[in-house]
Scaffold this motif. Structure first.
Motif, mmCIF file in Angstrom:
data_model
loop_
_atom_site.group_PDB
_atom_site.id
_atom_site.type_symbol
_atom_site.label_atom_id
_atom_site.label_comp_id
_atom_site.label_asym_id
_atom_site.label_seq_id
_atom_site.Cartn_x
_atom_site.Cartn_y
_atom_site.Cartn_z
ATOM 1 N N VAL A 124 65.042 21.932 16.877
ATOM 2 C CA VAL A 124 63.971 21.995 15.881
ATOM 3 C C VAL A 124 64.564 21.951 14.474
ATOM 4 C CG1 VAL A 124 63.963 24.536 15.927
ATOM 5 C CG2 VAL A 124 61.965 23.305 15.057
ATOM 6 N N GLY B 257 68.578 25.711 17.166
ATOM 7 C CA GLY B 257 68.424 25.392 18.576
ATOM 8 C C GLY B 257 69.273 26.276 19.462
ATOM 9 N N TYR C 213 59.908 19.462 16.278
ATOM 10 C CA TYR C 213 60.486 19.856 17.554
ATOM 11 C C TYR C 213 60.702 18.651 18.464
ATOM 12 C CZ TYR C 213 58.735 24.596 16.465
ATOM 13 O OH TYR C 213 58.465 25.815 15.887
ATOM 14 N N LYS C 214 61.801 18.678 19.209
ATOM 15 C CA LYS C 214 61.945 17.712 20.285
ATOM 16 C C LYS C 214 60.761 17.897 21.224
ATOM 17 C CE LYS C 214 66.986 17.201 20.508
ATOM 18 N NZ LYS C 214 68.197 17.396 21.361
ATOM 19 N N SER D 136 60.786 20.395 24.133
ATOM 20 C CA SER D 136 61.310 21.744 23.879
ATOM 21 C C SER D 136 60.238 22.756 23.528
ATOM 22 C CB SER D 136 62.322 21.702 22.732
ATOM 23 O OG SER D 136 61.659 21.454 21.503
ATOM 24 N N PHE D 137 58.996 22.325 23.380
ATOM 25 C CA PHE D 137 57.988 23.207 22.804
ATOM 26 C C PHE D 137 56.665 23.041 23.523
ATOM 27 C CE2 PHE D 137 54.746 24.119 19.469
ATOM 28 C CZ PHE D 137 55.086 25.428 19.208
#
Length: 242
Positions: free
Chosen positions: A145, A138, A228-229, A232-233
């Motif tokens: 991630v 991260g 992944y959070k 965040s993606f």
């Protein structure tokens, strides 16, 4: 940057040329807008055919890394912030393209007996030990991630490699070129162990990217899960109607 290929290497010349061009376009002068050398000059300098160098350039064009304009030449394009389905990059390359500094929070390597799913994908027996790699990565301030990867024993990884380097560069050292990625994207609630890794509450939404990676002969080389959070993606699908 010196441009040369190893004509005695078992790695095909067009693959070597592609890898060389990937390194070339990272150079500051090309990122700044300088045109790449033309096909004729590149082919002559590398002692390969124009067809071979054109194949390598076309690969970069198809990924959106460079643009080619008739009568002008080929130059590096600006990178997209999101991950595109037709622009497959490693995590390190994606983050570099976004200008995001990355920290590795955890790295674990173990040899494990594969599950039925993994054994079937790799077409190996369930008694065959498989190298498993877990990485928590991260931004410097926090991870976002968690990756779990399994590798085909055929590759020859020992677990002693420097996995701080980009993964596909390591595979290339073993004469294995990752050429095809098939992915599945899904959303789910974070299981307890994944929630703990990512610093979220159990049941919080996470995006799961499951990646099946193949070499040039479409032989399986890696099976990877990325958790992944959810914030965040972003995954962008770009389609063109002909």
């Amino acid at each position: 940057m010196k441009l040369s290929l190893n004509h005695k290497s078992p790695v095909p010349l067009h693959v070597q040329a592609e890898l060389l061009l990937r390194e070339l376009i990272k150079q500051p002068e090309y990122a700044g807008g300088k045109l790449l050398p033309n096909e004729v000059d590149l082919a002559k300098e590398l002692a390969i055919s124009r067809t071979t160098i054109r194949y390598a350039i076309n690969k970069l064009v198809s990924e959106g890394l460079v643009t080619r304009k008739k009568g002008v030449g080929t130059k590096v394009t600006g990178m997209s912030v999101s991950s595109k389905s037709n622009n497959w990059l490693s995590f390190s390359q994606e983050m570099e393209a976004r200008g995001i500094p990355i920290k590795n929070f955890e790295l674990h390597l173990t040899w494990e007996t594969p599950t039925e799913e993994i054994a079937n994908f790799f077409e190996v027996g369930k008694d065959r030990k498989i190298l498993k790699m877990e990485r928590l990565r991260g931004r410097p301030e926090e991870p976002f991630v968690y990756f779990v990867s399994y590798f085909h024993p055929r590759i020859g990884l020992t677990g002693e490699e420097d996995f701080k380097r980009p993964l596909y560069d390591i595979l290339a050292d073993h004469k294995v070129i990752a050429n095809l990625s098939k992915e599945e994207i899904s959303a789910r609630g974070a299981e307890k162990n994944i929630a703990k890794k990512l610093g979220v509450e159990p049941g919080s939404p996470v995006l799961v990217r499951k990646r099946f990676v193949f070499d040039q002969g479409e032989r399986p080389i890696e099976l990877n899960w990325g958790y992944y959070k959810a914030d965040s993606f972003v995954y962008t699908v770009e389609s063109r109607r002909n």
